[in-house]
Design an enzyme around this catalytic site. Structure first.
Site, mmCIF file in Angstrom:
data_model
loop_
_atom_site.group_PDB
_atom_site.id
_atom_site.type_symbol
_atom_site.label_atom_id
_atom_site.label_comp_id
_atom_site.label_asym_id
_atom_site.label_seq_id
_atom_site.Cartn_x
_atom_site.Cartn_y
_atom_site.Cartn_z
ATOM 1 N N GLY A 187 98.708 52.186 22.048
ATOM 2 C CA GLY A 187 97.391 52.573 21.552
ATOM 3 C C GLY A 187 97.072 51.808 20.289
ATOM 4 O O GLY A 187 97.621 50.728 20.043
ATOM 5 N N SER A 188 96.213 52.383 19.469
ATOM 6 C CA SER A 188 95.748 51.650 18.291
ATOM 7 C C SER A 188 96.784 51.712 17.165
ATOM 8 O O SER A 188 97.637 52.610 17.120
ATOM 9 C CB SER A 188 94.432 52.258 17.806
ATOM 10 O OG SER A 188 94.662 53.589 17.392
ATOM 11 N N THR A 189 96.669 50.775 16.264
ATOM 12 C CA THR A 189 97.599 50.719 15.135
ATOM 13 C C THR A 189 97.464 51.972 14.275
ATOM 14 O O THR A 189 98.474 52.523 13.806
ATOM 15 C CB THR A 189 97.351 49.433 14.318
ATOM 16 O OG1 THR A 189 97.653 48.321 15.165
ATOM 17 C CG2 THR A 189 98.222 49.360 13.084
ATOM 18 N N THR A 243 96.619 55.074 15.122
ATOM 19 C CA THR A 243 97.316 56.206 15.747
ATOM 20 C C THR A 243 98.827 55.966 15.739
ATOM 21 O O THR A 243 99.610 56.893 15.538
ATOM 22 C CB THR A 243 96.809 56.444 17.178
ATOM 23 O OG1 THR A 243 95.382 56.482 17.162
ATOM 24 C CG2 THR A 243 97.326 57.739 17.752
ATOM 25 N N GLY A 244 99.222 54.716 15.936
ATOM 26 C CA GLY A 244 100.650 54.372 15.919
ATOM 27 C C GLY A 244 101.317 54.796 14.609
ATOM 28 O O GLY A 244 102.464 55.251 14.592
ATOM 29 N N GLU A 250 103.418 50.034 20.903
ATOM 30 C CA GLU A 250 102.656 48.851 21.345
ATOM 31 C C GLU A 250 101.246 49.051 20.835
ATOM 32 O O GLU A 250 100.532 49.929 21.328
ATOM 33 C CB GLU A 250 102.666 48.748 22.881
ATOM 34 C CG GLU A 250 104.032 48.502 23.495
ATOM 35 C CD GLU A 250 104.575 47.111 23.217
ATOM 36 O OE1 GLU A 250 103.857 46.281 22.635
ATOM 37 O OE2 GLU A 250 105.734 46.858 23.581
HETATM 38 P P1 NAD Z 1 94.200 55.402 20.517
HETATM 39 O O1 NAD Z 1 95.225 55.088 19.494
HETATM 40 O O2 NAD Z 1 92.921 55.971 20.085
HETATM 41 O O3 NAD Z 1 94.776 56.421 21.605
HETATM 42 C C1 NAD Z 1 95.972 56.162 22.303
HETATM 43 C C2 NAD Z 1 96.594 57.474 22.729
HETATM 44 O O4 NAD Z 1 97.025 58.200 21.577
HETATM 45 C C3 NAD Z 1 95.661 58.413 23.497
HETATM 46 O O5 NAD Z 1 96.389 58.999 24.564
HETATM 47 C C4 NAD Z 1 95.300 59.446 22.437
HETATM 48 O O6 NAD Z 1 94.941 60.695 22.994
HETATM 49 C C5 NAD Z 1 96.596 59.567 21.671
HETATM 50 N N1 NAD Z 1 96.475 60.106 20.311
HETATM 51 C C6 NAD Z 1 95.389 60.203 19.533
HETATM 52 N N2 NAD Z 1 95.710 60.733 18.341
HETATM 53 C C7 NAD Z 1 97.049 60.953 18.362
HETATM 54 C C8 NAD Z 1 97.998 61.435 17.385
HETATM 55 N N3 NAD Z 1 97.630 61.806 16.168
HETATM 56 N N4 NAD Z 1 99.300 61.494 17.758
HETATM 57 C C9 NAD Z 1 99.711 61.084 18.982
HETATM 58 N N5 NAD Z 1 98.858 60.628 19.917
HETATM 59 C C10 NAD Z 1 97.543 60.553 19.622
HETATM 60 O O7 NAD Z 1 94.010 54.030 21.322
HETATM 61 P P2 NAD Z 1 92.948 53.714 22.466
HETATM 62 O O8 NAD Z 1 91.603 53.607 21.815
HETATM 63 O O9 NAD Z 1 93.172 54.647 23.606
HETATM 64 O O10 NAD Z 1 93.416 52.256 22.948
HETATM 65 C C11 NAD Z 1 92.957 51.073 22.386
HETATM 66 C C12 NAD Z 1 93.964 50.488 21.422
HETATM 67 O O11 NAD Z 1 95.230 50.358 22.057
HETATM 68 C C13 NAD Z 1 93.604 49.086 20.960
HETATM 69 O O12 NAD Z 1 93.847 48.942 19.572
HETATM 70 C C14 NAD Z 1 94.562 48.203 21.729
HETATM 71 O O13 NAD Z 1 94.822 46.942 21.140
HETATM 72 C C15 NAD Z 1 95.766 49.061 21.826
HETATM 73 N N6 NAD Z 1 96.602 48.665 22.954
HETATM 74 C C16 NAD Z 1 97.808 48.070 22.711
HETATM 75 C C17 NAD Z 1 98.591 47.634 23.766
HETATM 76 C C18 NAD Z 1 99.917 46.954 23.535
HETATM 77 O O14 NAD Z 1 100.688 46.843 24.476
HETATM 78 N N7 NAD Z 1 100.220 46.498 22.343
HETATM 79 C C19 NAD Z 1 98.144 47.815 25.068
HETATM 80 C C20 NAD Z 1 96.911 48.427 25.284
HETATM 81 C C21 NAD Z 1 96.155 48.858 24.207
#
Ligand code: NAD
Length: 484
Positions: free
Chosen positions: A234-236, A238-239, A256
């Site tokens: 997901g996003s940096t 949230t990571g 990731e």
């Molecule tokens: P996001 O971080 O908003 O959400 C990702 C997941 O995290 C969702 O399931 C969400 O419900 C969950 N989440 C939200 N808040 C949380 C918390 N506090 N604790 C734990 N989990 C939580 O990301 P997104 O908008 O769904 O995806 C887009 C982003 O993901 C982009 O920045 C993209 O570059 C990145 N991405 C990275 C990879 C990689 O392999 N590096 C692959 C695909 C997408």
């Protein structure tokens, strides 16, 4: 094991109902939420919203299942995983269609390949083994290194590749002996709920559970004491929350995260022949991929011609509903992302940067359609160059000096992927070796494989997926020292 509800229509279309998969059973929830088809802006289906108690139940079942699943050994687990791959294959068309409907990606060119690659991934990983290694042997003793499974893995996935990114986690976690609970993105839970339903008729109860709901389920998973590892994509931003939460019980974490990948087109590149690869590298999946090309650095000697050739190729594409076989570029996936990408376009216009294709969003269209937008040579300081757009906007930046292009590519808090293009392969590799990224492609883009490590440098990630290195991260190194 529970029987799969016979709800697939005779024409191969699955239209629900959707259940949580917990402890081998298909489970209803008190609450539900709407899942929107991004091509129509209309509700596609209702997804179950798991309660905190249901997530706890899934984790408890995964903990119980871990004992027997981990004891099965690789060969025993491989049989189950191959059976699961076969079952998914039998549902391949409906899964791909569902993926297009909930995510927006074109059926033939994106959704079907995503499902196919996921199935193939399970089969290939099921063949892989991590064997016991003898690291020292003397007359007195022998030292073995074992790689034991961790326990229950919590997988948290995003909305851009909801099938592939989830099954990329399932396959290595399960083959190494772990059990898993997946929390899919609230924007795209349906395909995961469906492959979870299919799993319940194949895998032992509790081995793979799917629990959909709002973002609040994420922290519950990351704080839970019975989760041994979080595998997060997901996003940096949230990571960073995930990493902090994991500290509480010293969970293993693989992250990731986001990226701002540069493609450097060297002065000797045969640029005309690579336009299609670069176009799809940037605009495939409507620009919504972590390793998408987000900045194109093109040598000034042919920058103008390059922009024209790129625009010419872009004009041949059709924007629309991914179920239409002529459509090659779908909508962006959700309203939040639609607004975010539009804000990039507004910023580009407000700062007088040069949009040479697209840039006008037709608000009257149903769904979240953004036309492919090309920005000619924005300054390095522009938002569209500095930040991750995650949408179909491509900045094509002119450079004079390769050293400067390398410095600009590296001048980012991100370091996910990148690519270098040129006729002289050795020279291109020399540039590639200087990019501060987890992956770099030379004269190709986005090649992936089960044995090819995939991960981010800097704030693009922690740890790796795929490859032997990726599988190792689903295990704990355990040193066994034996006196003879
Ligand atoms: P996001 O971080 O908003 O959400 C990702 C997941 O995290 C969702 O399931 C969400 O419900 C969950 N989440 C939200 N808040 C949380 C918390 N506090 N604790 C734990 N989990 C939580 O990301 P997104 O908008 O769904 O995806 C887009 C982003 O993901 C982009 O920045 C993209 O570059 C990145 N991405 C990275 C990879 C990689 O392999 N590096 C692959 C695909 C997408």
């Amino acid at each position: 094991m529970s029987a799969l509800p016979q709800t697939t229509q005779p024409n191969g279309v699955f239209d629900g109902p959707y259940y949580l998969s917990i402890a081998g059973k298909l489970v209803e929830s008190k609450n539900s939420f709407d899942v929107i088809n991004p091509a129509t802006g209309k509700v596609l289906a209702e997804a179950p919203a798991a309660t905190a108690e249901q997530l706890d139940a899934a984790i408890a079942a995964a903990k119980i299942a871990f004992k027997s699943w981990s004891a099965l050994g690789y060969d025993g687990r491989q049989k189950y995983m191959n059976a699961y791959a076969d079952a998914l294959e039998a549902h391949r068309d409906e899964l791909a269609r569902l993926l297009t409907q909930e995510q927006g990606k074109p059926l033939r060119t994106m959704a079907e390949p995503e499902v196919d690659q996921s199935i193939s991934w399970i089969r290939q990983i099921a063949e892989r083994r991590i064997l016991v290694e003898v690291v020292e042997e003397t007359a007195e003793h022998i030292v073995e290194l074992h790689h034991t499974p961790l326990g229950v893995i919590g997988a948290i996935t995003p909305w851009n590749f909801p099938v592939l990114l989830a099954l990329w986690k399932v396959a290595p976690a399960l083959i190494t002996g772990n059990t898993m609970v997946i929390k899919p993105s609230p924007f795209t839970p349906l395909s995961a709920l469906r492959f979870g339903q299919i799993a319940q008729s194949i895998l032992p109860p509790g081995v793979l559970s799917i629990v959909s709901g709002g973002n609040e389920l994420g922290p519950q998973l990351t704080h839970h004491p019975d989760i041994a590892k979080i595998s997060f994509t997901g996003s940096t931003e949230t990571g960073k929350h995930v990493l902090r939460a994991a500290a509480g019980t010293v969970k293993r974490v693989t992250l990731e995260l986001g990226g701002n990948d540069a493609a450097i087109i060297l002065p000797d590149a045969d640029y005309r022949s690579i336009i299609p690869q670069l176009f799809w590298g940037a605009v495939g999946n409507s620009g919504q991929w972590c390793v998408g090309i987000k900045r194109l650095y093109v040598h000034r000697s042919f920058h103008k011609e390059f922009v024209q050739a790129f625009i010419h190729y872009a004009r041949q594409q059709k924007l629309g509903d991914g179920l239409d076989h002529e459509v090659t570029v779908g909508p962006v996936q959700n309203k939040m992302q639609f607004d975010k990408v539009k804000a990039f376009i507004d910023d580009i216009k407000a700062n007088g940067q040069n949009i040479v294709l697209g840039g006008d969003v037709d608000e009257n269209l149903p769904g979240y359609f953004i036309p492919v937008t090309v920005v000619d040579n924005p300054p390095e300081s522009a938002r569209i160059v500095q930040e991750e757009q995650f949408g179909p906007i491509v900045p094509i930046i002119a450079y004079d000096d390769v050293e400067d292009a390398i410095a600009r590519a590296n001048n980012s808090p991100f370091g996910l992927g990148g690519s270098v293009w040129g006729r002289d392969t050795a020279a291109a590799v020399a540039v590639a070796n200087r990019l501060e990224t987890g992956m770099v492609w030379v004269n190709e883009i986005h090649t992936q494989g089960v044995d090819i490590p995939f991960g981010g440098h800097k704030q693009s990630g922690l740890g790796t997926e795929h490859g032997f290195e990726g599988r190792l991260l689903f295990t704990n190194p355990k040193t066994v020292l034996i006196r003879k």
